[in-house]
Design an enzyme around this catalytic site. Structure first.
Site, PDB file in Angstrom:
ATOM      1  N   HIS A  68      -8.791 -14.690  -8.331  1.00 21.63           N
ATOM      2  CA  HIS A  68      -8.852 -14.881  -9.788  1.00 21.63           C
ATOM      3  C   HIS A  68      -7.851 -15.996 -10.140  1.00 21.63           C
ATOM      4  O   HIS A  68      -6.653 -15.859  -9.873  1.00 21.63           O
ATOM      5  CB  HIS A  68      -8.497 -13.584 -10.517  1.00 21.63           C
ATOM      6  CG  HIS A  68      -9.476 -12.494 -10.236  1.00 21.63           C
ATOM      7  ND1 HIS A  68      -9.114 -11.233  -9.832  1.00 21.63           N
ATOM      8  CD2 HIS A  68     -10.835 -12.500 -10.307  1.00 21.63           C
ATOM      9  CE1 HIS A  68     -10.198 -10.510  -9.656  1.00 21.63           C
ATOM     10  NE2 HIS A  68     -11.258 -11.249  -9.929  1.00 21.63           N
ATOM     11  N   GLU A  71      -4.267 -15.771 -11.943  1.00 23.48           N
ATOM     12  CA  GLU A  71      -3.237 -14.856 -11.414  1.00 23.48           C
ATOM     13  C   GLU A  71      -2.280 -15.694 -10.569  1.00 23.48           C
ATOM     14  O   GLU A  71      -2.428 -15.822  -9.356  1.00 23.48           O
ATOM     15  CB  GLU A  71      -3.929 -13.726 -10.649  1.00 23.48           C
ATOM     16  CG  GLU A  71      -4.865 -12.955 -11.582  1.00 23.48           C
ATOM     17  CD  GLU A  71      -5.678 -11.862 -10.900  1.00 23.48           C
ATOM     18  OE1 GLU A  71      -5.471 -11.605  -9.699  1.00 23.48           O
ATOM     19  OE2 GLU A  71      -6.526 -11.266 -11.592  1.00 23.48           O
ATOM     20  N   HIS A 165      -3.002 -10.249  -6.053  1.00 24.82           N
ATOM     21  CA  HIS A 165      -3.462 -10.403  -7.447  1.00 24.82           C
ATOM     22  C   HIS A 165      -2.307 -10.095  -8.404  1.00 24.82           C
ATOM     23  O   HIS A 165      -1.266  -9.590  -8.010  1.00 24.82           O
ATOM     24  CB  HIS A 165      -4.582  -9.399  -7.750  1.00 24.82           C
ATOM     25  CG  HIS A 165      -5.867  -9.687  -7.070  1.00 24.82           C
ATOM     26  ND1 HIS A 165      -7.022 -10.019  -7.742  1.00 24.82           N
ATOM     27  CD2 HIS A 165      -6.202  -9.682  -5.748  1.00 24.82           C
ATOM     28  CE1 HIS A 165      -8.007 -10.211  -6.881  1.00 24.82           C
ATOM     29  NE2 HIS A 165      -7.546 -10.014  -5.656  1.00 24.82           N
ATOM     30  N   GLU A 229      -1.536  -5.700  -6.300  1.00 31.15           N
ATOM     31  CA  GLU A 229      -1.261  -6.140  -7.677  1.00 31.15           C
ATOM     32  C   GLU A 229       0.256  -6.269  -7.823  1.00 31.15           C
ATOM     33  O   GLU A 229       0.981  -5.282  -7.724  1.00 31.15           O
ATOM     34  CB  GLU A 229      -1.790  -5.105  -8.688  1.00 31.15           C
ATOM     35  CG  GLU A 229      -3.282  -4.828  -8.576  1.00 31.15           C
ATOM     36  CD  GLU A 229      -4.152  -5.947  -9.139  1.00 31.15           C
ATOM     37  OE1 GLU A 229      -3.605  -6.848  -9.820  1.00 31.15           O
ATOM     38  OE2 GLU A 229      -5.369  -5.917  -8.877  1.00 31.15           O
TER      39      GLU A 229
HETATM   40  O1  LIG Z   1      -6.067  -6.128 -14.409  1.00 32.38           O
HETATM   41  C1  LIG Z   1      -7.267  -6.154 -14.224  1.00 32.38           C
HETATM   42  O2  LIG Z   1      -8.088  -5.697 -15.063  1.00 32.38           O
HETATM   43  C2  LIG Z   1      -7.846  -6.698 -12.947  1.00 32.38           C
HETATM   44  C3  LIG Z   1      -6.844  -7.113 -11.887  1.00 32.38           C
HETATM   45  C4  LIG Z   1      -7.660  -7.408 -10.627  1.00 32.38           C
HETATM   46  O3  LIG Z   1      -8.122  -8.495 -10.481  1.00 32.38           O
HETATM   47  N1  LIG Z   1      -7.909  -6.361  -9.844  1.00 32.38           N
HETATM   48  C5  LIG Z   1      -8.849  -6.424  -8.762  1.00 32.38           C
HETATM   49  C6  LIG Z   1      -8.858  -5.103  -8.043  1.00 32.38           C
HETATM   50  C7  LIG Z   1      -9.789  -5.123  -6.851  1.00 32.38           C
HETATM   51  C8  LIG Z   1      -9.923  -3.756  -6.172  1.00 32.38           C
HETATM   52  O4  LIG Z   1     -10.393  -2.826  -6.813  1.00 32.38           O
HETATM   53  O5  LIG Z   1      -9.590  -3.664  -4.982  1.00 32.38           O
HETATM   54  C9  LIG Z   1     -10.248  -6.704  -9.339  1.00 32.38           C
HETATM   55  O6  LIG Z   1     -10.553  -6.191 -10.411  1.00 32.38           O
HETATM   56  O7  LIG Z   1     -10.986  -7.440  -8.703  1.00 32.38           O
HETATM   57 ZN   LIG Z   2      -7.284 -10.276  -9.734  1.00 30.28          ZN
END
Ligand SMILES: O=C(O)CCC(=O)N[C@@H](CCC(=O)O)C(=O)O
Ligand SMILES: [Zn+2]
Length: 350
Positions: A68, A71, A165, A229
């Site tokens: 993303h 980020e 991320h 994260e």
């Molecule tokens: O903060 C958010 O809403 C999204 C942050 C982010 O990009 N998280 C990943 C997590 C991936 C996973 O579930 O392993 C995503 O949403 O792609």
């Molecule tokens: Zn992300």
């Protein structure tokens, strides 16, 4: 493809693979060179650079960021590591593949250009009847680069992938990791120790397959793989890099040491959560009852409203059900919210 593309001299001088990738948003000719310390450098594409030290290695490490583009803290961490390696300031003991997932989305300062890259892995990039786009092509290529990287590793090497991320919202637990669904295989305490050393004491255990990059390398390549994260999304220059120092040091140690020793495992050091459910947005009219600054890990009482999807009201069905990644503007059919509940360390850990 040229083995000696024109960008190589400058890259050797500056180590600035990030700018090179941002200047070539979707494609960069492959190239290679060898550092004075014997480490072989292979540029596979824009945002994809591999380092192979001239010693026998025991780990095949993948660090990805910019899946993303907005980020930025993970991008800054990887930029610093790559520069140190190319300038010969950081000597590697392990193979490492760095990936900037979506260089164009870095340039526009957004999560994605046309489509969320992290919903396209594990084959979801190519679906009959759905037109390809840059992100779909990129997901297919990234899978191939990771696959080739692991395949060329020493026999018996351990594989890992940390997909770095930052979260859109603030989080009660600032740093946390998502442990992809392991299909019944045990979770590894040694990996939790690695995460703890990165400053990540909170881990969410997924219970179903996903379309994410970390699930792809876990499921297809058996890698110890996590979405990590590291804090909240901030523009370049606004990250307090002191908050990422432990992470950077731990990522550095993993690739520059033969074996990293972590303190003994202690369950009390961690907060673990089981993913309770995934709530997808199925209707245009989708909303949350809480404000945009409600933090990840905010808990709800049983029976409280969590979301409204068209005519369907969705209520917390267990006491303390907590919200993760709420995002009402995702594309139809995509995950708008994860909910989690606390879990204990049990027999499914080795
Ligand atoms: O903060 C958010 O809403 C999204 C942050 C982010 O990009 N998280 C990943 C997590 C991936 C996973 O579930 O392993 C995503 O949403 O792609
Ligand atoms: Zn992300």
């Amino acid at each position: 493809m040229s083995a000696n593309p024109s960008y190589l001299n400058e890259l050797k001088q500056t180590g600035d693979f990030l700018t090179l990738s941002r200047d070539n948003e979707w494609h960069l000719d492959a190239g290679e060179f060898v550092l004075d310390n014997g480490t072989r450098v292979n540029i596979h594409d824009t945002g994809v650079i591999e380092f192979q030290p001239a010693v026998i290695t025991s780990k095949d490490v993948v660090y990805s960021s910019a899946v993303h583009g907005n980020e930025t803290a993970p991008i800054e961490i990887c930029d610093a590591l790559i520069k140190q390696i190319i300038k010969g300031e950081l000597i590697l003991k392990q193979r490492v593949l760095f990936i900037y997932g979506n260089p164009q989305s870095i340039n526009i300062g957004l999560r994605f250009v046309e489509e969320n890259l992290n919903r396209l892995f594990n084959g979801h990039h190519t679906v009959e009847g759905v037109p390809m786009n840059n992100e779909r092509n990129r997901a297919a290529k990234l899978e191939q680069y990771v696959s080739d990287f692991y395949t060329r590793g020493e026999q018996g090497s351990s594989r890992c992938h940390y997909d770095l991320h930052t979260a859109i919202r603030g989080s009660k637990n600032e740093k946390f990791a998502v442990y992809p669904f392991l299909h019944g295989k045990p979770w590894k305490k040694s990996q939790l120790q690695f995460l703890l050393s990165c400053g990540v004491n909170t881990v969410l255990m997924m219970k179903s397959p996903a379309t994410t990059f970390s699930y792809y390398s876990s499921f297809i390549h058996g890698a110890d793989s996590f979405t990590v994260e590291l804090g909240q999304v901030k523009p370049f220059g606004q990250n307090d890099m002191a908050r990422f120092e432990k992470t950077k040091q731990t990522l550095t140690a993993l690739i520059s040491q033969n074996e990293v020793k972590y303190p003994e495992f202690n369950a009390n050091d961690f907060e673990l959560f089981a993913v309770h459910r995934t709530i997808n947005r199925t209707q245009n009219d989708f909303s949350f009852p809480f404000s945009d600054d409600a933090e990840n890990f905010t808990g709800f009482a049983k029976g409280e409203l969590l979301a409204t999807d068209g005519d369907t009201a969705i209520y917390a069905d267990v006491e303390g059900e907590a919200i993760i990644f709420p995002n009402a503007s995702v594309a139809l059919g995509q995950r708008a919210l994860l909910t989690v509940i606390p879990m204990d360390i049990d027999s499914n850990f080795v």
